[in-house]
Design a protein around this motif. Structure first.
Motif, mmCIF file in Angstrom:
data_model
loop_
_atom_site.group_PDB
_atom_site.id
_atom_site.type_symbol
_atom_site.label_atom_id
_atom_site.label_comp_id
_atom_site.label_asym_id
_atom_site.label_seq_id
_atom_site.Cartn_x
_atom_site.Cartn_y
_atom_site.Cartn_z
ATOM 1 N N LYS A 89 0.840 -1.211 0.000
ATOM 2 C CA LYS A 89 0.000 0.000 0.000
ATOM 3 C C LYS A 89 0.873 1.259 0.000
ATOM 4 C CE LYS A 89 -4.079 2.100 2.013
ATOM 5 N NZ LYS A 89 -5.151 1.987 2.993
ATOM 6 N N ALA A 90 1.962 1.218 0.753
ATOM 7 C CA ALA A 90 2.865 2.384 0.789
ATOM 8 C C ALA A 90 3.447 2.643 -0.593
ATOM 9 C CB ALA A 90 3.972 2.158 1.808
ATOM 10 N N ALA A 91 3.750 1.572 -1.336
ATOM 11 C CA ALA A 91 4.297 1.749 -2.694
ATOM 12 C C ALA A 91 3.262 2.436 -3.582
ATOM 13 C CB ALA A 91 4.710 0.403 -3.271
ATOM 14 N N ASP B 264 7.784 -1.630 7.367
ATOM 15 C CA ASP B 264 7.209 -2.143 6.106
ATOM 16 C C ASP B 264 6.735 -0.979 5.236
ATOM 17 O OD1 ASP B 264 7.569 -4.537 7.448
ATOM 18 O OD2 ASP B 264 5.498 -4.594 8.163
ATOM 19 N N VAL B 265 6.168 0.029 5.910
ATOM 20 C CA VAL B 265 5.707 1.211 5.176
ATOM 21 C C VAL B 265 6.908 1.906 4.519
ATOM 22 C CG1 VAL B 265 4.600 3.478 5.403
ATOM 23 C CG2 VAL B 265 3.707 1.533 6.705
ATOM 24 N N LEU B 266 8.009 2.008 5.274
ATOM 25 C CA LEU B 266 9.204 2.659 4.726
ATOM 26 C C LEU B 266 9.692 1.953 3.453
ATOM 27 C CD1 LEU B 266 11.595 4.637 4.764
ATOM 28 C CD2 LEU B 266 12.776 3.039 6.293
ATOM 29 N N VAL C 48 13.061 7.838 3.416
ATOM 30 C CA VAL C 48 13.191 7.963 4.874
ATOM 31 C C VAL C 48 12.593 9.301 5.336
ATOM 32 C CG1 VAL C 48 14.870 8.217 6.752
ATOM 33 C CG2 VAL C 48 15.239 6.486 4.981
ATOM 34 N N TYR C 49 12.873 10.341 4.579
ATOM 35 C CA TYR C 49 12.405 11.684 4.985
ATOM 36 C C TYR C 49 10.873 11.761 4.949
ATOM 37 C CZ TYR C 49 12.198 16.780 5.183
ATOM 38 O OH TYR C 49 11.923 18.071 5.553
ATOM 39 N N VAL C 50 10.287 11.270 3.854
ATOM 40 C CA VAL C 50 8.819 11.329 3.714
ATOM 41 C C VAL C 50 8.145 10.408 4.738
ATOM 42 C CG1 VAL C 50 6.905 10.713 2.169
ATOM 43 C CG2 VAL C 50 8.809 12.096 1.316
ATOM 44 N N HIS C 51 8.738 9.267 4.999
ATOM 45 C CA HIS C 51 8.207 8.354 6.015
ATOM 46 C C HIS C 51 8.115 9.086 7.363
ATOM 47 C CE1 HIS C 51 8.986 4.956 8.987
ATOM 48 N NE2 HIS C 51 7.919 4.513 8.342
ATOM 49 N N GLY C 52 9.196 9.780 7.736
ATOM 50 C CA GLY C 52 9.198 10.533 8.991
ATOM 51 C C GLY C 52 8.159 11.649 8.984
ATOM 52 N N LEU C 53 8.100 12.373 7.869
ATOM 53 C CA LEU C 53 7.112 13.467 7.776
ATOM 54 C C LEU C 53 5.689 12.922 7.885
ATOM 55 C CD1 LEU C 53 8.414 15.710 4.826
ATOM 56 C CD2 LEU C 53 8.625 16.161 7.278
ATOM 57 N N SER C 54 5.475 11.719 7.333
ATOM 58 C CA SER C 54 4.123 11.119 7.368
ATOM 59 C C SER C 54 3.723 10.820 8.803
ATOM 60 C CB SER C 54 4.093 9.828 6.542
ATOM 61 O OG SER C 54 4.533 10.084 5.235
ATOM 62 N N GLY C 55 4.686 10.344 9.592
ATOM 63 C CA GLY C 55 4.412 10.112 11.011
ATOM 64 C C GLY C 55 4.176 11.427 11.741
ATOM 65 N N ASP C 56 4.974 12.436 11.397
ATOM 66 C CA ASP C 56 4.820 13.750 12.044
ATOM 67 C C ASP C 56 3.456 14.360 11.706
ATOM 68 O OD1 ASP C 56 7.343 13.528 13.101
ATOM 69 O OD2 ASP C 56 8.316 14.754 11.575
ATOM 70 N N LEU D 292 0.489 5.367 6.829
ATOM 71 C CA LEU D 292 0.006 5.286 5.435
ATOM 72 C C LEU D 292 -0.857 6.505 5.114
ATOM 73 C CD1 LEU D 292 -1.011 1.499 5.111
ATOM 74 C CD2 LEU D 292 0.932 2.619 4.006
ATOM 75 N N ASP D 293 -1.757 6.852 6.032
ATOM 76 C CA ASP D 293 -2.596 8.048 5.809
ATOM 77 C C ASP D 293 -1.737 9.305 5.726
ATOM 78 O OD1 ASP D 293 -4.903 6.571 5.773
ATOM 79 O OD2 ASP D 293 -5.348 6.881 7.908
ATOM 80 N N GLY D 294 -0.672 9.322 6.537
ATOM 81 C CA GLY D 294 0.228 10.477 6.551
ATOM 82 C C GLY D 294 0.900 10.696 5.199
ATOM 83 N N ILE D 295 1.180 9.606 4.478
ATOM 84 C CA ILE D 295 1.827 9.753 3.162
ATOM 85 C C ILE D 295 0.942 10.635 2.263
ATOM 86 C CG2 ILE D 295 2.688 8.535 1.103
ATOM 87 C CD1 ILE D 295 3.061 6.035 2.843
ATOM 88 N N LYS D 296 -0.371 10.404 2.339
ATOM 89 C CA LYS D 296 -1.296 11.211 1.510
ATOM 90 C C LYS D 296 -1.179 12.689 1.872
ATOM 91 C CE LYS D 296 -4.656 7.559 1.947
ATOM 92 N NZ LYS D 296 -5.943 7.229 2.504
ATOM 93 N N GLU D 297 -1.102 12.950 3.186
ATOM 94 C CA GLU D 297 -1.000 14.353 3.640
ATOM 95 C C GLU D 297 0.274 15.009 3.111
ATOM 96 O OE1 GLU D 297 -2.971 16.083 6.115
ATOM 97 O OE2 GLU D 297 -4.438 14.488 5.781
ATOM 98 N N VAL D 298 1.374 14.260 3.185
ATOM 99 C CA VAL D 298 2.672 14.830 2.820
ATOM 100 C C VAL D 298 2.790 15.030 1.309
ATOM 101 C CG1 VAL D 298 5.187 14.453 2.876
ATOM 102 C CG2 VAL D 298 3.799 13.858 4.861
ATOM 103 N N LEU D 299 2.264 14.073 0.542
ATOM 104 C CA LEU D 299 2.494 14.128 -0.910
ATOM 105 C C LEU D 299 1.391 14.837 -1.686
ATOM 106 C CD1 LEU D 299 3.994 10.569 -1.620
ATOM 107 C CD2 LEU D 299 5.179 12.697 -1.100
ATOM 108 N N LYS D 300 0.326 15.262 -1.004
ATOM 109 C CA LYS D 300 -0.814 15.805 -1.776
ATOM 110 C C LYS D 300 -0.459 17.154 -2.417
ATOM 111 C CE LYS D 300 -3.347 17.898 2.076
ATOM 112 N NZ LYS D 300 -4.281 17.627 3.118
#
Ligand SMILES: NC(=O)C1=CN([C@@H]2O[C@H](COP(=O)(O)OP(=O)(O)OC[C@H]3O[C@@H](n4cnc5c(N)ncnc54)[C@H](O)[C@@H]3O)[C@@H](O)[C@H]2O)[C@@H](O)CC1
Ligand SMILES: [K+]
Length: 522
Positions: free
Chosen positions: A288-290, A465-467, A489-497, A514-522
């Motif tokens: 899903k992270a991919a 696994d998400v990373l 690594v940077y985006v993974h951390g930002l997604s958690g933040d 996983l939800d955080g990735i959407k926030e960071v990359l939108k």
């Protein structure tokens, strides 16, 4: 990207500025002191009663210049000079002479800390009353600001004796705490505490960030870090660019570009080789992270038992399953040949089948592989596989996995995290992403990156696994392995933040990242 310099690099560019470009050392010192005073004002720290604790090196000279500026602005200022004044550096001697000329009080402390600074235990009622009175007087005359100018990047050994006592005393005192360049006692390269250290609310560091301010435990001692321009610029590198970097928000513009005229094939194909008869979730998180990181098509090579879970939770992913050893080899090779990027290891287990999968994948793949979790544990028993010829590998161990790979205790690795990652990446010719509170990404014989995004809430099952999935998505989208590892690594951390404000640290889970990735990359 921001540079992170070690003490040797910083000293060299100081020297180049002075010797090659002819900027006098005292001019740099004056600019440094002005920047500290500027920061004090910007942060509205109360300098009404300031104590500046100086060493005999140039860090002490900076402190004396700050003391003079604050004094001339009408504040009450006291300076302690710790160490033998005769051993002061040339610049610091000059600063000391200026202080004397202005009549600014300096307490010299050459040896054995004087009673005035030490807390005495009262031994009689009379003494107790006296102590109470002293406490009241002290409260009225307490310092509002403590400035640490004892050691800078010149710290070369453990702190002992009067220096140790001075640091203990500074830490004990009330008031806003400011460190000049680096908190005294912190090693500029590793962030290690050399005996003891000053704990600052703010650190004003000159010209460039120092690695030790960002690695733990140094990061805990530094407080808020302010980088001050004192006139030492990249020209002073003399084309010898520092090799340690820290990604920043503005670097996100380097992520794979989306094109209007594109289809799902444009953004690459990822094969996630993950999960086992016992473990199902890892494959889901990675796949899903991919997808969330932009990949167009994800296949999951996993045990037949995970098919239903996968098709229910992530119908977009295509399962390729095996049951026992039947057809394992053929279907694995076919799937590997289909993919542009591989993820190998999450939840794979340590069975003979898993061992066969890991070996076969690394020995046959011609595309980049992100090697994680159980694949790393299996490799730690067969390191010759990594020694043999292989494609681009990004290994992503946490401290426990690294401890098994290099057969060293976790505590040792934690203390020597930079060196461990760098040595491993060189020895096996792999990109090494060594995961900890500050994840280190080391490129063999190349740059090293220190990641500062992320938070302790992310130490949760499935986070790794998400990373792997994010790195795979970025690679499939066209980033180089180096870029994909660093930005993954940077985006993974930002997604958690991005999510921790909603979930809190206790409740942050892999699904939230996983939800955080959407926030960071939108
Ligand atoms: N022109 C320059 O060189 C500039 C230097 N600057 C300042 O100068 C600092 C570096 O100055 P220095 O190289 O003089 O180094 P420091 O001021 O950090 O101190 C080094 C001195 O402390 C001694 N020392 C080291 N570890 C010790 C220990 N554990 N116990 C007792 N003594 C110890 C050393 O023998 C040396 O005499 C920087 O951090 C920065 O604050 C700034 O003023 C900018 C310009
Ligand atoms: K300092």
């Amino acid at each position: 990207m921001q540079y992170l310099l070690n003490a040797r690099e910083m000293k060299q560019i100081d020297k180049n500025t002075i010797e090659v470009f002819g900027v006098p050392s005292l001019v740099l010192m004056e600019r440094a002191a002005l920047r500290v005073v500027e920061m004090i004002k910007k942060e509205a720290a109360d300098a009404k009663r300031t104590l500046v604790v100086c060493g005999t090196g140039n860090n002490g000279g900076d402190g004396m210049a700050v003391a003079r500026m604050l004094y001339l602005e009408g504040n009450e200022v006291e300076v302690w000079l710790i160490g033998n004044p005769e051993k002061c550096s040339e610049e610091t001697k000059k600063q000391y002479d200026i202080l004397k000329a202005y009549g600014i009080p300096v307490v010299e402390q050459k040896e054995g800390f004087c009673e005035q600074f030490c807390v005495q235990e009262p031994d009689s009622e009379q003494a107790q009353i006296q102590t109470q009175m002293q406490t009241q007087i002290q409260a009225q005359t307490a310092y509002t600001l403590i400035i640490d100018a004892l050691f800078g990047i010149g710290l070369s050994r453990n702190v002992e004796g009067i220096h140790r006592e001075a640091i203990e005393e500074m830490n004990r005192l009330e008031g806003t705490k400011i460190a000049i360049d680096i908190p005294s006692g912190i090693h500029a390269d590793s962030g290690a505490v050399m005996g003891n250290c000053f704990y600052a609310d703010h650190t004003v560091t000159f010209a460039y960030n120092k690695t030790g301010l960002w690695l733990y435990p140094g990061a805990d001692a530094a407080g808020q870090i302010h980088i001050a321009d004192i006139g030492i610029t990249k020209e002073s590198f003399l084309e010898k660019e520092p090799q340690m970097l820290m990604p920043q928000a503005e670097d996100l513009t380097r992520l794979p570009k989306r094109k209007a005229d594109s289809n799902k094939g444009t953004y690459g194909k990822v094969l996630v080789i993950a999960g086992s008869e016992e473990i199902s979730g890892a494959a889901y998180f990675s796949a899903k992270a991919a997808y969330l990181s932009g990949c167009g098509l994800v296949k999951v090579f996993t045990h037949e038992k995970n098919r239903t879970m996968l098709t229910t939770r992530l119908p977009e992913a295509i399962p390729v399953t095996y049951d026992g050893k039947k057809n394992l080899k053929e279907s694995l090779i076919a799937a590997v040949q289909w993919a542009d990027v591989l993820v190998l290891g999450p939840g794979l287990g340590r069975s003979d089948t898993a061992r066969q999968i890991v070996k076969l994948t690394i020995q046959t793949a011609a595309v980049p592989i992100i090697v994680d979790a159980d694949a790393l544990n299996l490799l730690s028993e067969e390191l010759e596989i990594l020694k043999g010829p292989h494609t681009d590998l990004i290994v992503t161990p946490h401290l426990g996995e690294m401890s098994r790979l290099v057969d060293m205790p976790i505590e040792y690795i934690k203390k020597n995290i930079l060196m461990t990652a760098q040595d491993f990446s060189r020895e096996y010719n792999v990109i090494c992403v060594l995961k900890d509170a500050r994840t280190i990404t080391s490129i063999p014989y190349g740059k090293t990156y220190v990641n500062t995004s992320g938070n302790h809430g992310m130490a949760t099952a499935g986070s790794g696994d998400v990373l792997t999935g994010i790195i795979a998505g970025f690679l499939a989208g066209g980033l180089t392995p180096e870029e994909a590892a660093v930005f993954g690594v940077y985006v993974h951390g930002l997604s958690g933040d991005a999510m921790v404000e909603k979930t809190g640290y206790y409740s942050l889970m892999a699904e939230d990242i996983l939800d955080g990735i959407k926030e960071v990359l939108k």
